[in-house]
Design a protein around this motif. Structure first.
Motif, short mmCIF file in Angstrom:
data_model
loop_
_atom_site.label_atom_id
_atom_site.label_comp_id
_atom_site.label_asym_id
_atom_site.label_seq_id
_atom_site.Cartn_x
_atom_site.Cartn_y
_atom_site.Cartn_z
N ARG A 152 -14.68 -58.86 42.34
CA ARG A 152 -13.46 -58.30 42.93
C ARG A 152 -12.30 -59.29 42.80
NH1 ARG A 152 -12.35 -54.35 46.90
NH2 ARG A 152 -14.58 -53.97 47.10
N ARG A 153 -12.56 -60.57 43.02
CA ARG A 153 -11.49 -61.57 42.90
C ARG A 153 -11.03 -61.69 41.45
NH1 ARG A 153 -13.59 -66.89 45.80
NH2 ARG A 153 -11.53 -67.61 45.10
N LEU A 200 -11.14 -59.31 39.22
CA LEU A 200 -10.38 -58.09 38.93
C LEU A 200 -8.95 -58.21 39.43
CD1 LEU A 200 -13.04 -55.37 39.79
CD2 LEU A 200 -12.14 -55.88 37.51
N GLY A 201 -8.77 -58.79 40.62
CA GLY A 201 -7.42 -59.00 41.14
C GLY A 201 -6.60 -59.89 40.24
N TYR A 247 -16.07 -50.67 41.19
CA TYR A 247 -14.67 -50.89 40.83
C TYR A 247 -13.67 -50.01 41.59
CZ TYR A 247 -17.31 -53.11 37.16
OH TYR A 247 -18.21 -53.90 36.48
N SER A 297 -11.23 -51.59 43.94
CA SER A 297 -10.13 -52.37 43.35
C SER A 297 -9.10 -51.48 42.67
CB SER A 297 -10.70 -53.38 42.33
OG SER A 297 -11.53 -54.33 42.98
#
Length: 302
Positions: A92-93, A95-96, A120, A123
């Motif tokens: 998740r981090r 993806l950010g 996903y 996000s």
């Protein structure tokens, strides 16, 4: 924990991580190596000892939209976590961080494919359907068609022209470059997958071990080529009685051409594709990925 772009020093650790995460995709590092900007766009999460615990790779690709234009799309792939690092929010981090980079690059939206789409959606990615047609090969499938033969290297220029014309106004398709034809196309369509072609450059891609049609294209002014390609494909995929799946755009022309070849026709869909707006609004992105005839060919996967 540190998030950073990859460096050449990671070139051994990344394939090792991908081998654990994707044991059925041993060619992934070779595909990754074809991206000349891969180091900067491969994002990793590393611990205090600089051991890589998670990774993703994104790249900008030219993809046709529903309005008839071409968008720069941030395509995300090769997402993996080490077994001991799962459940810690590292992907998740990453993806950010990727969203920030794609925004700075000017991507209109982002595309990815996953067998675990729920990872996903939190996000901002949303799944979309991809239709397929399935049927049972009948007696006509035994005939084949002699005008279709295994593709040769010399066929590629004509095939590229045919593909470009066939997909000119088709949403979700990639505008293929010469490098795509030289590297990506043969990577994804390596044996046991087979490519069949005509002398004019019309072609069909089949996978005999799963009885699937994965891609096809015929040139403008050659509507007779569609039934020709389908007859050859169905014959090569096992002949009468074989259950065949066509992962191609379903329209009236396809239905007419396949009618004499397949019985018990049915349609279905998968939801492996996910899209996320970056610069474009969500409704516009959704219109593209769900437009009639929209398809992202396997040969353009990333």
């Amino acid at each position: 924990m540190r998030l950073r772009p990859s460096t050449p020093a990671d070139d051994r650790a990344l394939p090792a991580l991908w081998a654990v995460a994707f044991p059925d995709a041993p060619g992934l590092p070779a595909l990754w190596a074809h991206d000349p900007g891969r180091q900067a766009r491969t994002l990793v999460a590393a611990d205090e000892q600089d051991t890589i615990l998670a990774v993703l790779h994104w790249q900008p690709r030219p993809i046709r939209n529903a309005a008839g234009g071409v968008d720069v799309v941030g395509c995300v792939g090769s997402v993996a976590s080490a077994p001991q690092a799962r459940g810690r929010g590292l992907v998740r981090r990453l993806l950010g961080l990727a969203i920030d980079e794609m925004t700075r690059y000017g991507c209109a939206w982002s595309l990815m494919f996953s067998g675990t789409p729920g990872v996903y959606t939190g996000s901002g990615w949303a799944a979309f359907p991809a239709s397929y047609l399935r049927g049972v090969a009948g007696p006509e499938a035994a005939c084949g068609d002699r005008r279709v033969r295994p593709a040769r290297p010399a066929d590629l220029p004509r095939m590229a022209e045919t593909h470009a014309a066939w997909n000119t106004n088709r949403p979700l398709t990639t505008v293929r470059s010469a490098a795509d034809w030289a590297d990506r196309f043969p990577h994804w369509y390596a044996p046991p997958i087979r490519v069949l072609a005509t002398e004019d450059g019309d072609y069909v891609v089949i996978r005999p071990d799963t009885a699937e049609v994965l891609e096809l294209a015929h040139g403008p002014g050659r509507p007779y080529a569609l039934p020709t390609l389908l007859r050859a494909a169905v014959g090569e995929l096992g002949g009468p009685g074989t259950v065949i799946t066509l992962r191609v755009p379903i329209d009236a022309a396809l239905t007419r051409a396949v009618g004499p070849l397949l019985s018990e026709l049915s349609t279905g869909h998968t939801t492996f594709g996910l899209a996320r707006p970056i610069q474009a609004d969500r409704a516009t992105v959704r219109t593209t990925v769900t437009a009639p005839g929209a398809i992202h060919w396997l040969g353009d996967a990333f």
